[in-house]
Design an enzyme around this catalytic site. Structure first.
Site, PDB file in Angstrom:
ATOM      1  N   TRP A 116       0.817  -1.217   0.000  1.00  0.00           N
ATOM      2  CA  TRP A 116       0.000   0.000   0.000  1.00  0.00           C
ATOM      3  C   TRP A 116       0.854   1.272   0.000  1.00  0.00           C
ATOM      4  CZ3 TRP A 116      -0.943  -4.033   3.562  1.00  0.00           C
ATOM      5  CH2 TRP A 116      -2.029  -4.863   3.227  1.00  0.00           C
ATOM      6  N   GLY A 117       2.170   1.101   0.003  1.00  0.00           N
ATOM      7  CA  GLY A 117       3.069   2.251  -0.020  1.00  0.00           C
ATOM      8  C   GLY A 117       3.462   2.757   1.349  1.00  0.00           C
ATOM      9  N   SER A 118       3.078   2.048   2.395  1.00  0.00           N
ATOM     10  CA  SER A 118       3.397   2.489   3.754  1.00  0.00           C
ATOM     11  C   SER A 118       4.806   2.052   4.142  1.00  0.00           C
ATOM     12  CB  SER A 118       2.390   1.920   4.743  1.00  0.00           C
ATOM     13  OG  SER A 118       2.676   2.364   6.054  1.00  0.00           O
ATOM     14  N   THR A 119       5.519   2.891   4.861  1.00  0.00           N
ATOM     15  CA  THR A 119       6.858   2.595   5.368  1.00  0.00           C
ATOM     16  C   THR A 119       6.798   2.392   6.879  1.00  0.00           C
ATOM     17  OG1 THR A 119       7.371   4.920   5.770  1.00  0.00           O
ATOM     18  CG2 THR A 119       7.875   4.048   3.562  1.00  0.00           C
ATOM     19  N   ALA A 122       5.949   5.666   8.503  1.00  0.00           N
ATOM     20  CA  ALA A 122       4.533   6.034   8.374  1.00  0.00           C
ATOM     21  C   ALA A 122       3.689   5.252   9.371  1.00  0.00           C
ATOM     22  CB  ALA A 122       4.055   5.774   6.951  1.00  0.00           C
ATOM     23  N   ASP A 123       4.010   3.971   9.566  1.00  0.00           N
ATOM     24  CA  ASP A 123       3.265   3.167  10.532  1.00  0.00           C
ATOM     25  C   ASP A 123       3.484   3.680  11.954  1.00  0.00           C
ATOM     26  OD1 ASP A 123       2.371   1.610   8.472  1.00  0.00           O
ATOM     27  OD2 ASP A 123       3.709  -0.079   8.864  1.00  0.00           O
ATOM     28  N   ALA A 124       4.736   4.008  12.288  1.00  0.00           N
ATOM     29  CA  ALA A 124       5.037   4.514  13.631  1.00  0.00           C
ATOM     30  C   ALA A 124       4.314   5.833  13.885  1.00  0.00           C
ATOM     31  CB  ALA A 124       6.546   4.688  13.790  1.00  0.00           C
ATOM     32  N   LYS A 192       4.336  28.409  10.680  1.00  0.00           N
ATOM     33  CA  LYS A 192       3.618  27.428  11.507  1.00  0.00           C
ATOM     34  C   LYS A 192       3.915  26.049  10.928  1.00  0.00           C
ATOM     35  CE  LYS A 192      -0.967  26.452  13.433  1.00  0.00           C
ATOM     36  NZ  LYS A 192      -2.394  26.887  13.462  1.00  0.00           N
ATOM     37  N   ASP A 289     -11.745  31.611  18.108  1.00  0.00           N
ATOM     38  CA  ASP A 289     -10.646  31.508  19.068  1.00  0.00           C
ATOM     39  C   ASP A 289     -10.047  32.894  19.292  1.00  0.00           C
ATOM     40  OD1 ASP A 289      -8.997  30.223  20.862  1.00  0.00           O
ATOM     41  OD2 ASP A 289      -7.510  29.659  19.365  1.00  0.00           O
TER      42      ASP A 289
END
Length: 472
Positions: A116-119, A122-124, A192, A289
């Site tokens: 799925w292209g996740s590293t 990215a998971d962490a 920012k 705000d």
């Protein structure tokens, strides 16, 4: 326990399928439960390596001893299963830096991608394992694709800024810690920065999109100017003009109570900026705000409204409602309208309520209900309590107190609009200016009369040129 039992235990780990409570951050049907093991891992099909599958299982369980034994025996640390997942992917989903560190020390690739292209990084990030994130970044892991990244160069926004143009060499934090100073194309700007929270919190991703959408629409001298953004790489950033004089909160801490004419001048700046937002077409903009930390001073001493992170657009409907109750982390409770605290529908009048508290604070010299803990203040507003007027009545001359009371009225529909507030403030400002000019004019007239008397005496004295001319 003898060696044979150890061998049996490891053999069982190698052969059986195992369950993983946390899967790829980009998998379309991932299991988000932290405690469950609902999805069973089946290995890599016909090319399955039992030892490598065991390594992934142990990485999931945090079994350091078992992992060392397998790696020492020659198990491939970069083995991929049928979904392209490695042991490092599995370990990154868990808050175990020791497991991740072991895999990296044994030569694990830091940036492998699953189907799925996740590293691993990215998971962490997705599972908010912050210490694992730092460890992976230390070993050169590249952050995942920015949420707003586009493949086609033509789709890159016009406001996009190349992050290499931003120089943070002498950067310091400003404005509640959310902005930093940077140098951009020869000028100082406020930046920012959005870190890993953009990837791990859907609400913050939406807030980033919404804030960008608003800032692109705004052009007014009493509103902080948007200059551009970094959206095609990480970390993503919003760049605005930098106002070196700081915010109104810091100014009031230094100065205390302001003179009425100064307070009214500041109030007019705020009201003009807010009126622009509320009368914006085709959608009105609610700040929601509005408080001293979100109001900045420029070099000329004027104020500008800033920070639109929680702002709302009024489109077809005339009111909006929060999707979930507002917390003290979202806004300062001392300035929030009671209808927001009660999680009711609200409109532009919430900003009018906040404005009243700021105006009173500028005259009183202290925040609203400063003796109360912040979490008790909104309860007081709901019970229709308001901060007391303790300053001298003469400081509230020309209807200033009455205006404040109307602005924080319990019923939002009874509060005036900012257009009406501007008219009232301009009238009050006129009277204060007239009074100030009258005080200055009195000694000036006396001095002129004294000079005229002296000059008259000089003209009539026997030795003066005028008297000699008359005698001739």
């Amino acid at each position: 326990m003898d060696g044979s039992s150890n061998t049996t235990t490891n053999s069982n780990k190698l052969q059986r399928p195992f369950s993983m409570g946390r899967q790829s951050s980009l998998a379309p049907q991932r299991n988000n439960n932290d405690d469950g093991a609902d999805s069973t891992y089946h290995g890599g099909g016909s090319s399955m390596d039992p030892a490598a599958v065991g390594l992934m299982y142990m990485a999931n369980e945090g079994d350091l001893l078992g992992m060392k034994e397998l790696l020492d025996s020659g198990t491939d640390v970069n083995y991929k299963d049928i979904d392209g997942r490695t042991a490092l992917h599995v370990a990154a989903c868990q808050p175990r830096t020791d497991v991740v560190d072991l895999l990296l020390q044994q030569g694990a690739s830091v940036d492998p991608q699953d189907r799925w292209g996740s590293t691993p990084l990215a998971d962490a990030m997705y599972y908010k394992n912050h210490h694992v994130v730092k460890l992976l970044e230390k070993h050169g892991a590249k952050p995942p694709m920015a949420p707003m990244h586009v493949e086609n160069a033509r789709e890159v926004p016009e406001y996009e800024i190349n992050p290499t143009e931003l120089d943070f060499t002498n950067s310091v934090c400003i404005t509640k810690g959310t902005f930093r100073i940077a140098l951009w194309r020869g000028i100082q700007v406020a930046v920012k920065t959005f870190g890993e929270e953009v990837f791990t919190d859907d609400d913050k991703v939406k807030a980033f999109h919404d804030e960008l959408a608003l800032l692109q629409k705004i052009r007014h001298p009493n509103v902080v100017q948007f200059l551009g953004a970094v959206t095609q790489s990480t970390p993503m950033m919003i760049v605005t003009e930098y106002l070196p004089q700081g915010d109104l909160r810091a100014y009031l801490k230094r100065k205390g109570a302001l003179k009425p004419i100064t307070a009214v001048k500041f109030a007019l700046d705020i009201a003009r900026g807010m009126n622009y937002l509320h009368e914006h077409k085709p959608e009105a903009i609610i700040h929601r705000d509005l408080e001293p930390s979100n109001i900045l001073r420029d070099d000329s001493g004027h104020l500008k409204v800033a920070d639109f992170g929680v702002s709302k657009l009024l489109k077809v409907a005339k009111t909006v409602k929060e999707e979930k109750p507002v917390t003290s982390q979202d806004t300062s409770w001392r300035y929030v309208a009671p209808e927001v605290y009660r999680n009711e529908e609200y409109d532009t009048k919430v900003d009018v309520f906040s404005f009243a508290l700021i105006l009173q604070e500028m005259i009183e010299g202290c925040p609203p209900f400063y003796l109360k803990p912040e979490n008790e203040v909104p309860k007081a507003y709901v019970e229709n309590e308001r901060p007391p007027f303790q300053a001298s009545p003469k400081l509230y001359a020309y209807g200033l107190k009455q205006l404040i009371e109307e602005c924080w009225d319990e019923k939002p529909y009874r509060r005036p609009t900012f257009r009406q507030i501007i008219d009232r403030l301009e009238d009050i400002n006129y009277h204060l200016a007239q009074k100030s000019r009258w005080k200055v004019r009195t000694p000036t007239c006396t001095c002129i009369q004294t000079l005229e008397a002296l000059f008259k005496g000089y003209r009539t004295s026997p030795g003066s040129r005028s008297s000699r001319t008359t005698a001739r």
